[in-house]
Design a protein around this motif. Structure first.
Motif, PDB file in Angstrom:
ATOM      1  N   PRO A   2       0.832  -1.214   0.000  1.00  0.00           N
ATOM      2  CA  PRO A   2       0.000   0.000   0.000  1.00  0.00           C
ATOM      3  C   PRO A   2       0.859   1.252   0.000  1.00  0.00           C
ATOM      4  CG  PRO A   2      -0.317  -1.269   2.028  1.00  0.00           C
ATOM      5  CD  PRO A   2       0.621  -2.032   1.194  1.00  0.00           C
ATOM      6  N   GLU A   3       0.368   2.300  -0.660  1.00  0.00           N
ATOM      7  CA  GLU A   3       1.126   3.537  -0.722  1.00  0.00           C
ATOM      8  C   GLU A   3       0.176   4.723  -0.766  1.00  0.00           C
ATOM      9  OE1 GLU A   3       3.456   3.073  -4.255  1.00  0.00           O
ATOM     10  OE2 GLU A   3       1.766   3.496  -5.585  1.00  0.00           O
ATOM     11  N   VAL A   4       0.717   5.876  -0.427  1.00  0.00           N
ATOM     12  CA  VAL A   4      -0.012   7.132  -0.506  1.00  0.00           C
ATOM     13  C   VAL A   4       0.120   7.649  -1.943  1.00  0.00           C
ATOM     14  CG1 VAL A   4      -0.135   9.504   0.336  1.00  0.00           C
ATOM     15  CG2 VAL A   4       0.498   7.641   1.906  1.00  0.00           C
ATOM     16  N   ILE A  26      -3.088   5.757   2.725  1.00  0.00           N
ATOM     17  CA  ILE A  26      -3.144   4.308   2.840  1.00  0.00           C
ATOM     18  C   ILE A  26      -4.456   3.928   3.524  1.00  0.00           C
ATOM     19  CG2 ILE A  26      -2.037   2.307   3.934  1.00  0.00           C
ATOM     20  CD1 ILE A  26       0.654   3.762   3.452  1.00  0.00           C
ATOM     21  N   SER A  27      -5.102   2.895   3.027  1.00  0.00           N
ATOM     22  CA  SER A  27      -6.514   2.677   3.333  1.00  0.00           C
ATOM     23  C   SER A  27      -6.833   2.462   4.810  1.00  0.00           C
ATOM     24  CB  SER A  27      -7.042   1.484   2.515  1.00  0.00           C
ATOM     25  OG  SER A  27      -6.337   0.316   2.848  1.00  0.00           O
ATOM     26  N   ASN A  28      -5.984   1.829   5.588  1.00  0.00           N
ATOM     27  CA  ASN A  28      -6.324   1.584   6.995  1.00  0.00           C
ATOM     28  C   ASN A  28      -5.729   2.648   7.922  1.00  0.00           C
ATOM     29  OD1 ASN A  28      -3.699   0.675   6.562  1.00  0.00           O
ATOM     30  ND2 ASN A  28      -3.800  -0.747   8.284  1.00  0.00           N
ATOM     31  N   HIS A  29      -5.194   3.719   7.344  1.00  0.00           N
ATOM     32  CA  HIS A  29      -4.632   4.793   8.155  1.00  0.00           C
ATOM     33  C   HIS A  29      -5.711   5.795   8.513  1.00  0.00           C
ATOM     34  CE1 HIS A  29      -0.144   4.197   6.914  1.00  0.00           C
ATOM     35  NE2 HIS A  29      -0.691   3.116   7.436  1.00  0.00           N
ATOM     36  N   GLU A  68      -9.607  19.055   3.897  1.00  0.00           N
ATOM     37  CA  GLU A  68     -10.916  18.414   3.919  1.00  0.00           C
ATOM     38  C   GLU A  68     -10.750  16.937   3.597  1.00  0.00           C
ATOM     39  OE1 GLU A  68     -15.289  19.656   2.165  1.00  0.00           O
ATOM     40  OE2 GLU A  68     -13.579  19.730   0.813  1.00  0.00           O
ATOM     41  N   ARG A  69     -11.643  16.139   4.179  1.00  0.00           N
ATOM     42  CA  ARG A  69     -11.732  14.732   3.797  1.00  0.00           C
ATOM     43  C   ARG A  69     -13.147  14.571   3.215  1.00  0.00           C
ATOM     44  NH1 ARG A  69      -9.300   9.881   3.739  1.00  0.00           N
ATOM     45  NH2 ARG A  69     -10.227   8.115   4.818  1.00  0.00           N
ATOM     46  N   PRO A  70     -13.280  14.831   1.914  1.00  0.00           N
ATOM     47  CA  PRO A  70     -14.616  14.905   1.310  1.00  0.00           C
ATOM     48  C   PRO A  70     -15.336  13.571   1.227  1.00  0.00           C
ATOM     49  CG  PRO A  70     -12.918  15.088  -0.372  1.00  0.00           C
ATOM     50  CD  PRO A  70     -12.205  15.103   0.948  1.00  0.00           C
ATOM     51  N   ASP A  71     -14.556  12.473   1.269  1.00  0.00           N
ATOM     52  CA  ASP A  71     -15.183  11.153   1.225  1.00  0.00           C
ATOM     53  C   ASP A  71     -14.292  10.193   1.991  1.00  0.00           C
ATOM     54  OD1 ASP A  71     -14.174  11.271  -2.168  1.00  0.00           O
ATOM     55  OD2 ASP A  71     -13.088  10.325  -0.526  1.00  0.00           O
ATOM     56  N   GLY A  72     -14.553   8.904   1.870  1.00  0.00           N
ATOM     57  CA  GLY A  72     -13.813   7.931   2.671  1.00  0.00           C
ATOM     58  C   GLY A  72     -12.408   7.659   2.214  1.00  0.00           C
ATOM     59  N   SER A  73     -12.003   8.240   1.068  1.00  0.00           N
ATOM     60  CA  SER A  73     -10.670   7.906   0.587  1.00  0.00           C
ATOM     61  C   SER A  73      -9.792   9.117   0.318  1.00  0.00           C
ATOM     62  CB  SER A  73     -10.774   7.055  -0.685  1.00  0.00           C
ATOM     63  OG  SER A  73     -11.477   7.743  -1.688  1.00  0.00           O
ATOM     64  N   ASN A  74     -10.374  10.255  -0.024  1.00  0.00           N
ATOM     65  CA  ASN A  74      -9.570  11.404  -0.414  1.00  0.00           C
ATOM     66  C   ASN A  74      -9.302  12.356   0.752  1.00  0.00           C
ATOM     67  OD1 ASN A  74      -9.236  11.414  -3.518  1.00  0.00           O
ATOM     68  ND2 ASN A  74     -11.355  10.789  -3.171  1.00  0.00           N
ATOM     69  N   GLU A  96      -0.852   5.016  10.724  1.00  0.00           N
ATOM     70  CA  GLU A  96      -1.862   4.160  11.326  1.00  0.00           C
ATOM     71  C   GLU A  96      -2.182   4.604  12.742  1.00  0.00           C
ATOM     72  OE1 GLU A  96      -2.574  -0.654  11.881  1.00  0.00           O
ATOM     73  OE2 GLU A  96      -0.665   0.114  11.147  1.00  0.00           O
ATOM     74  N   ARG A  97      -1.134   5.093  13.433  1.00  0.00           N
ATOM     75  CA  ARG A  97      -1.293   5.557  14.803  1.00  0.00           C
ATOM     76  C   ARG A  97      -0.735   6.958  14.887  1.00  0.00           C
ATOM     77  NH1 ARG A  97       1.354   1.013  14.528  1.00  0.00           N
ATOM     78  NH2 ARG A  97       0.412  -0.958  15.160  1.00  0.00           N
ATOM     79  N   ALA A  98      -0.960   7.621  16.002  1.00  0.00           N
ATOM     80  CA  ALA A  98      -0.385   8.946  16.213  1.00  0.00           C
ATOM     81  C   ALA A  98      -0.379   9.239  17.693  1.00  0.00           C
ATOM     82  CB  ALA A  98      -1.180  10.012  15.465  1.00  0.00           C
ATOM     83  N   GLY A  99       0.544  10.088  18.088  1.00  0.00           N
ATOM     84  CA  GLY A  99       0.620  10.489  19.478  1.00  0.00           C
ATOM     85  C   GLY A  99       1.176   9.421  20.381  1.00  0.00           C
ATOM     86  N   VAL A 100       1.691   8.364  19.797  1.00  0.00           N
ATOM     87  CA  VAL A 100       2.276   7.264  20.553  1.00  0.00           C
ATOM     88  C   VAL A 100       3.508   6.798  19.810  1.00  0.00           C
ATOM     89  CG1 VAL A 100       0.082   6.492  21.525  1.00  0.00           C
ATOM     90  CG2 VAL A 100       0.826   5.597  19.334  1.00  0.00           C
ATOM     91  N   THR A 101       4.206   5.816  20.340  1.00  0.00           N
ATOM     92  CA  THR A 101       5.312   5.250  19.581  1.00  0.00           C
ATOM     93  C   THR A 101       4.768   4.381  18.444  1.00  0.00           C
ATOM     94  OG1 THR A 101       5.389   3.447  21.170  1.00  0.00           O
ATOM     95  CG2 THR A 101       6.918   5.269  21.527  1.00  0.00           C
ATOM     96  N   TYR A 102       5.669   3.974  17.574  1.00  0.00           N
ATOM     97  CA  TYR A 102       5.314   3.178  16.393  1.00  0.00           C
ATOM     98  C   TYR A 102       4.272   3.919  15.547  1.00  0.00           C
ATOM     99  CZ  TYR A 102       7.803  -0.212  19.095  1.00  0.00           C
ATOM    100  OH  TYR A 102       8.759  -0.827  19.834  1.00  0.00           O
ATOM    101  N   ASN A 103       4.564   5.191  15.266  1.00  0.00           N
ATOM    102  CA  ASN A 103       3.638   6.021  14.507  1.00  0.00           C
ATOM    103  C   ASN A 103       4.278   6.484  13.209  1.00  0.00           C
ATOM    104  OD1 ASN A 103       5.524   7.602  15.738  1.00  0.00           O
ATOM    105  ND2 ASN A 103       4.157   9.309  16.095  1.00  0.00           N
TER     106      ASN A 103
END
Lengths: 116, 111
Positions: A2-4, A26-29, A68-74, A96-103
């Protein structure tokens, strides 16, 4: 893998015009970012975004900028009235995560914005 | 003010000549230090994350280490395809982990 992705790869505009830069994270981010890099300079943070809200923004991110996040992907960055000094590479990133380690943040290929 | 400083600005090596790049930081509440590779006109490509002093990570010819004040990216027997700008970035502990980048080290490896 997966890529941005970002579109367009290059945008040329006249000073004062509005531009919209687009990103597909990336889709699960869930955490999204915009950074910019003026030619020959370092990468600079603009804004972070989570749950349809801005989490943090830098001094660069003034009233001319919006996200803006106008829809579920953009995920988009709008510059309302471009200035010459907005010319730069704009990078979208997601994590995938933020504000913690492994981000780890993963970056897109960038949009080169040229303001004439 | 939080700072990330990379040295040298540019490094020219012969193929097979090992060396190290340095990233020193003065941020309070470091939550993570990241190394990226950037090719001309491209986005930063993630290489490593380091979280605590003494930690080491390896990937092919690259090895990253972290102390309380700096990180090193060691390049062993580099090849021409390792030529790129290597960026160091730190997560200084903001609410969403926004990154502060250094200016990078431009590495050129000659055959």
């Amino acid at each position: 893998e997966p890529e941005v992705t970002q579109t367009p790869s290059h945008q040329v505009t006249q000073m004062g015009q509005e531009v919209i830069l687009r990103c597909v994270p990336i889709s699960n981010h869930l955490y999204f970012y915009w950074y910019r890099q003026i030619l020959g300079q370092k990468v600079e943070f603009l804004v972070s975004f989570y749950n349809n809200e801005i989490s943090e923004k830098s001094e660069i991110f003034d009233d001319q900028f919006s996200v803006e996040r106008p829809d579920g992907s953009n995920f988009t960055l709008k510059i309302r009235s471009t200035k010459l000094e907005d010319s730069a590479m704009y990078f979208c990133a997601s994590s995938e995560r933020a504000g913690v380690t492994y981000n780890e943040q993963f970056f897109g290929p960038g949009t080169r914005l040229t303001v004439l | 003010e939080d700072q990330v400083t990379q040295s040298p600005e540019a490094l020219r090596l012969q193929e097979g000549e090992s060396s190290s790049l340095n990233c020193s930081y003065t941020v309070s509440g470091l939550r993570g230090l990241f190394w990226y590779r950037q090719d001309p006109g491209k986005g930063p490509e993630f290489l490593f994350t380091l979280y605590s002093a003494g930690e080491e990570k390896e990937k092919e010819r690259l090895k990253a280490t972290l102390t309380k004040k700096e990180s090193f990216l060691h390049i062993t027997a580099p090849k021409p395809e390792d030529s790129a700008t290597y960026l160091c970035a730190v997560d200084y502990g903001g609410s969403q982990g926004n990154l502060i980048f250094g200016k990078g080290t431009k590495l050129s490896v000659k055959p």
